[in-house]
Design a protein around this motif. Structure first.
Motif, PDB file in Angstrom:
ATOM      1  N   ALA A  32       0.846  -1.183   0.000  1.00 30.97           N
ATOM      2  CA  ALA A  32       0.000   0.000   0.000  1.00 30.97           C
ATOM      3  C   ALA A  32       0.880   1.231   0.000  1.00 30.97           C
ATOM      4  CB  ALA A  32      -0.909   0.018   1.222  1.00 30.97           C
ATOM      5  N   ALA A  33       0.418   2.274  -0.610  1.00 36.20           N
ATOM      6  CA  ALA A  33       1.119   3.544  -0.542  1.00 36.20           C
ATOM      7  C   ALA A  33       0.688   4.271   0.725  1.00 36.20           C
ATOM      8  CB  ALA A  33       0.786   4.398  -1.762  1.00 36.20           C
ATOM      9  N   VAL A  34       1.654   4.881   1.381  1.00 39.92           N
ATOM     10  CA  VAL A  34       1.393   5.639   2.594  1.00 39.92           C
ATOM     11  C   VAL A  34       1.948   7.042   2.390  1.00 39.92           C
ATOM     12  CG1 VAL A  34       1.752   5.787   5.072  1.00 39.92           C
ATOM     13  CG2 VAL A  34       1.650   3.547   3.948  1.00 39.92           C
ATOM     14  N   ALA A  35       1.190   8.023   2.788  1.00 39.86           N
ATOM     15  CA  ALA A  35       1.623   9.393   2.556  1.00 39.86           C
ATOM     16  C   ALA A  35       1.227  10.292   3.715  1.00 39.86           C
ATOM     17  CB  ALA A  35       1.005   9.928   1.265  1.00 39.86           C
ATOM     18  N   TRP A  36       1.878  11.409   3.760  1.00 42.55           N
ATOM     19  CA  TRP A  36       1.532  12.486   4.683  1.00 42.55           C
ATOM     20  C   TRP A  36       1.205  13.735   3.858  1.00 42.55           C
ATOM     21  CZ3 TRP A  36       1.002  11.891   9.904  1.00 42.55           C
ATOM     22  CH2 TRP A  36       1.536  10.729  10.470  1.00 42.55           C
ATOM     23  N   ALA A  97      -2.283   9.197   5.063  1.00 45.06           N
ATOM     24  CA  ALA A  97      -3.200   8.656   4.070  1.00 45.06           C
ATOM     25  C   ALA A  97      -2.725   7.294   3.608  1.00 45.06           C
ATOM     26  CB  ALA A  97      -3.312   9.608   2.885  1.00 45.06           C
ATOM     27  N   TYR A  98      -3.670   6.472   3.205  1.00 45.44           N
ATOM     28  CA  TYR A  98      -3.401   5.080   2.827  1.00 45.44           C
ATOM     29  C   TYR A  98      -4.114   4.790   1.518  1.00 45.44           C
ATOM     30  CZ  TYR A  98      -3.718  -0.062   3.398  1.00 45.44           C
ATOM     31  OH  TYR A  98      -3.652  -1.416   3.232  1.00 45.44           O
ATOM     32  N   GLY A 117      -6.203   9.561   8.156  1.00 41.14           N
ATOM     33  CA  GLY A 117      -6.194   9.734   9.593  1.00 41.14           C
ATOM     34  C   GLY A 117      -7.007  10.956   9.986  1.00 41.14           C
ATOM     35  N   GLN A 118      -7.155  11.149  11.268  1.00 35.50           N
ATOM     36  CA  GLN A 118      -8.012  12.214  11.775  1.00 35.50           C
ATOM     37  C   GLN A 118      -7.344  13.584  11.737  1.00 35.50           C
ATOM     38  OE1 GLN A 118      -6.228  10.233  13.659  1.00 35.50           O
ATOM     39  NE2 GLN A 118      -5.789  11.139  15.667  1.00 35.50           N
ATOM     40  N   GLY A 119      -6.051  13.604  11.497  1.00 30.45           N
ATOM     41  CA  GLY A 119      -5.327  14.871  11.473  1.00 30.45           C
ATOM     42  C   GLY A 119      -4.738  15.197  12.833  1.00 30.45           C
TER      43      GLY A 119
END
Length: 126
Positions: A32-36, A97-98, A117-119
């Motif tokens: 999976a790609a994971v990002a901020w 993010a996923y 995510g919720q931030g």
């Protein structure tokens, strides 16, 4: 279904460091790609960093390159964003993010990700 729980963040002086965490439940970060991403007050959400779905390649926005590090701990199913040499312009709400089908050319697009995510708020005082 994936749930992302963020932690970390807070108030820090310019030049300081913070580490954000993003724990996933329901699925793993493998394949999976994971990002901020981040969203400063009154502005749109923008890309910060990502780890690609395959190969583990990392990508950074030019504004954070050399200061931020994105990583994952697959054993703990957690992603991290280590933020060093923080500047006042890094102040924003940060989101993890996923995405399971994110291709390389779309890593920087919020719409490419399935779960968020919720931030968490990061405030850098100058």
């Amino acid at each position: 279904q994936v749930q992302l729980e963020q932690s970390g963040g807070g108030l820090v002086q310019a030049g300081g460091s913070l580490r954000l965490s993003c724990a996933a439940s329901g699925r793993t970060f493998r394949n999976a790609a994971v990002a901020w991403f981040r969203q400063p007050p009154g502005k749109e959400r923008s890309f910060v960093a990502a780890i690609a779905r395959t190969g583990g390649y990392t990508y950074y926005d030019d504004t954070v390159k050399g200061r931020f590090i994105i990583s994952t701990d697959n054993a703990k199913n957690t992603a991290f964003l280590q933020m060093n040499s923080l500047k006042s312009e890094d102040t924003a709400v940060y989101y993890c993010a996923y995405g399971q089908r994110v291709i390389q050319s779309s890593l920087g697009r919020p719409t490419a990700y399935d779960y968020w995510g919720q931030g968490t708020q990061v405030i850098v005082s100058s």
